[in-house]
Design a protein around this motif. Structure first.
Motif, PDB file in Angstrom:
ATOM      1  N   LEU A 156       0.860  -0.901  -0.180  1.00 21.02           N
ATOM      2  CA  LEU A 156      -0.076   0.288   0.086  1.00 21.02           C
ATOM      3  C   LEU A 156       0.819   0.926  -0.140  1.00 21.02           C
ATOM      4  CD1 LEU A 156      -2.643  -1.018   2.433  1.00 21.02           C
ATOM      5  CD2 LEU A 156      -3.177  -1.155   0.079  1.00 21.02           C
ATOM      6  N   LYS A 157       2.074   0.541   0.431  1.00 20.35           N
ATOM      7  CA  LYS A 157       2.863   2.401   0.579  1.00 20.35           C
ATOM      8  C   LYS A 157       3.522   2.326  -0.509  1.00 20.35           C
ATOM      9  CE  LYS A 157       6.983   4.516   3.182  1.00 20.35           C
ATOM     10  NZ  LYS A 157       7.127   4.877   1.925  1.00 20.35           N
ATOM     11  N   SER A 158       3.794   1.599  -1.510  1.00 21.30           N
ATOM     12  CA  SER A 158       3.973   1.608  -2.706  1.00 21.30           C
ATOM     13  C   SER A 158       3.611   2.427  -3.357  1.00 21.30           C
ATOM     14  CB  SER A 158       5.062   0.455  -2.510  1.00 21.30           C
ATOM     15  OG  SER A 158       5.356   0.190  -4.137  1.00 21.30           O
ATOM     16  N   ILE A 159       2.614   1.658  -3.494  1.00 18.93           N
ATOM     17  CA  ILE A 159       0.743   2.159  -4.799  1.00 18.93           C
ATOM     18  C   ILE A 159       0.683   3.505  -3.882  1.00 18.93           C
ATOM     19  CG2 ILE A 159      -1.352   2.066  -4.863  1.00 18.93           C
ATOM     20  CD1 ILE A 159      -0.766  -0.906  -4.495  1.00 18.93           C
ATOM     21  N   ALA A 160       0.629   4.103  -3.000  1.00 19.05           N
ATOM     22  CA  ALA A 160       0.004   5.428  -2.388  1.00 19.05           C
ATOM     23  C   ALA A 160       2.182   6.277  -3.279  1.00 19.05           C
ATOM     24  CB  ALA A 160       0.374   5.340  -0.904  1.00 19.05           C
ATOM     25  N   ASP A 161       3.337   6.318  -2.755  1.00 22.07           N
ATOM     26  CA  ASP A 161       4.129   6.539  -3.469  1.00 22.07           C
ATOM     27  C   ASP A 161       3.782   6.955  -4.849  1.00 22.07           C
ATOM     28  OD1 ASP A 161       4.462   6.981  -0.763  1.00 22.07           O
ATOM     29  OD2 ASP A 161       6.221   5.509  -0.577  1.00 22.07           O
ATOM     30  N   ASN A 162       3.740   5.799  -5.521  1.00 18.84           N
ATOM     31  CA  ASN A 162       3.902   5.941  -6.563  1.00 18.84           C
ATOM     32  C   ASN A 162       3.016   6.528  -7.546  1.00 18.84           C
ATOM     33  OD1 ASN A 162       6.182   3.909  -7.242  1.00 18.84           O
ATOM     34  ND2 ASN A 162       4.993   2.428  -7.350  1.00 18.84           N
ATOM     35  N   LEU A 163       1.424   6.235  -6.525  1.00 20.01           N
ATOM     36  CA  LEU A 163       0.336   7.391  -7.207  1.00 20.01           C
ATOM     37  C   LEU A 163       0.821   8.902  -7.014  1.00 20.01           C
ATOM     38  CD1 LEU A 163      -2.767   5.140  -6.816  1.00 20.01           C
ATOM     39  CD2 LEU A 163      -1.937   5.595  -9.076  1.00 20.01           C
ATOM     40  N   LYS A 164       1.527   9.594  -6.148  1.00 21.82           N
ATOM     41  CA  LYS A 164       1.726  10.493  -5.588  1.00 21.82           C
ATOM     42  C   LYS A 164       2.702  10.862  -7.042  1.00 21.82           C
ATOM     43  CE  LYS A 164       1.955  11.206  -1.526  1.00 21.82           C
ATOM     44  NZ  LYS A 164       2.869  11.234   0.064  1.00 21.82           N
ATOM     45  N   GLU A 165       3.364  10.388  -6.913  1.00 20.34           N
ATOM     46  CA  GLU A 165       4.406  10.382  -7.780  1.00 20.34           C
ATOM     47  C   GLU A 165       3.536  10.591  -9.828  1.00 20.34           C
ATOM     48  OE1 GLU A 165       8.554   8.816 -10.615  1.00 20.34           O
ATOM     49  OE2 GLU A 165       8.016   8.014  -9.199  1.00 20.34           O
ATOM     50  N   VAL A 166       2.967   9.658 -10.082  1.00 15.90           N
ATOM     51  CA  VAL A 166       2.223  10.309 -11.091  1.00 15.90           C
ATOM     52  C   VAL A 166       1.390  11.426 -10.733  1.00 15.90           C
ATOM     53  CG1 VAL A 166       0.216   9.261 -12.641  1.00 15.90           C
ATOM     54  CG2 VAL A 166       2.195   7.672 -11.392  1.00 15.90           C
ATOM     55  N   LYS A 205       9.321   6.692 -17.204  1.00 12.32           N
ATOM     56  CA  LYS A 205      10.799   6.119 -16.560  1.00 12.32           C
ATOM     57  C   LYS A 205      10.099   5.026 -16.048  1.00 12.32           C
ATOM     58  CE  LYS A 205      10.549  10.620 -13.964  1.00 12.32           C
ATOM     59  NZ  LYS A 205      10.114  11.322 -12.963  1.00 12.32           N
ATOM     60  N   GLY A 206       9.584   4.254 -16.313  1.00 10.05           N
ATOM     61  CA  GLY A 206       9.498   2.694 -15.572  1.00 10.05           C
ATOM     62  C   GLY A 206       9.248   2.380 -16.738  1.00 10.05           C
ATOM     63  N   LYS A 207       9.384   2.542 -17.748  1.00 10.66           N
ATOM     64  CA  LYS A 207       9.624   1.633 -18.986  1.00 10.66           C
ATOM     65  C   LYS A 207      11.192   1.744 -19.523  1.00 10.66           C
ATOM     66  CE  LYS A 207       6.489   1.732 -22.721  1.00 10.66           C
ATOM     67  NZ  LYS A 207       6.286   2.241 -24.297  1.00 10.66           N
ATOM     68  N   LYS A 263      13.695   2.167 -16.833  1.00  8.81           N
ATOM     69  CA  LYS A 263      14.005   1.778 -15.477  1.00  8.81           C
ATOM     70  C   LYS A 263      14.029   0.371 -15.324  1.00  8.81           C
ATOM     71  CE  LYS A 263      13.393   1.442 -10.487  1.00  8.81           C
ATOM     72  NZ  LYS A 263      13.046   2.143  -9.877  1.00  8.81           N
ATOM     73  N   ASN A 264      12.875  -0.603 -16.432  1.00 13.02           N
ATOM     74  CA  ASN A 264      12.852  -1.913 -17.021  1.00 13.02           C
ATOM     75  C   ASN A 264      13.993  -2.192 -17.615  1.00 13.02           C
ATOM     76  OD1 ASN A 264      10.996  -2.207 -15.176  1.00 13.02           O
ATOM     77  ND2 ASN A 264       8.857  -2.027 -16.039  1.00 13.02           N
ATOM     78  N   GLU A 265      14.242  -1.804 -18.513  1.00 14.94           N
ATOM     79  CA  GLU A 265      14.482  -2.225 -19.708  1.00 14.94           C
ATOM     80  C   GLU A 265      16.621  -1.969 -19.790  1.00 14.94           C
ATOM     81  OE1 GLU A 265      14.045   1.631 -23.152  1.00 14.94           O
ATOM     82  OE2 GLU A 265      12.536   0.275 -23.165  1.00 14.94           O
ATOM     83  N   ASN A 266      16.650  -1.362 -18.367  1.00 19.15           N
ATOM     84  CA  ASN A 266      18.555  -1.599 -17.624  1.00 19.15           C
ATOM     85  C   ASN A 266      18.468  -2.508 -17.146  1.00 19.15           C
ATOM     86  OD1 ASN A 266      19.181   1.149 -19.214  1.00 19.15           O
ATOM     87  ND2 ASN A 266      18.012   1.899 -17.613  1.00 19.15           N
TER      88      ASN A 266
END
Length: 160
Positions: A132-142, A153-155, A157-160
């Motif tokens: 839930l903290k991760s989801i909240a932090d990510n939604l705050k960033e969005v 950014k996520g793409k 990050k996943n490519e590296n």
């Protein structure tokens, strides 16, 4: 049902039930449910907290903070201290009665959370809170930037 719909409905249901519980609990003190958020925030700031900071922490407008603090002052649960006593100056501090009430509210909310999570063992609870903290932090960033920018950014990050 897709993930977003399921997630949204579950979060909405938790929020709805939480507001229902706080509204009912606060009636015993002659207050409304949202007052609990302010009292618990003030309990965590024994040195006092300013109106602008209350707006930020509680995610409320200046008008809401002003109305709520006026109500809590009338009930002698909060006092305003400091050199600057203007509407948005100074610091709000719980009175002795306010501290006692806020502690009671904290105990009741802890009981509600304990009962709500009674079917979870400690490792599951830890995973849930971390998720839930991760989801909240990510939604705050969005919400602070843009969905497209965060997705890119996520793409990368996943490519590296």
């Amino acid at each position: 049902m897709d993930r977003f719909e399921q997630f949204s409905l579950l979060i909405f249901e938790i929020s709805k039930q939480w507001h229902k519980i706080t509204t009912e609990e606060m009636k015993a003190f002659g207050l409304r449910g949202p007052h609990s958020l302010y009292l618990l925030t003030l309990l965590n700031a024994p040195e006092g907290i300013s109106a602008p900071r209350l707006c930020e922490v509680c995610d409320k407008t200046k008008a809401d903070v002003s109305r709520t603090m006026a109500t809590l002052q009338e009930k002698e649960l909060v006092v305003k201290v400091g050199d600057n006593q203007k509407q948005y100056g100074g610091l709000y501090v719980l009175t002795k009665q306010g501290v006692s009430l806020a502690q009671q509210i904290r105990d009741r909310t802890n009981l509600a959370v304990e009962l709500a999570g009674r079917d979870l063992d400690d490792p599951s609870r830890e995973i849930l809170y971390n998720a839930l903290k991760s989801i909240a932090d990510n939604l705050k960033e969005v919400s602070a930037t843009s969905l497209t920018e965060v997705a890119q950014k996520g793409k990368k990050k996943n490519e590296n």
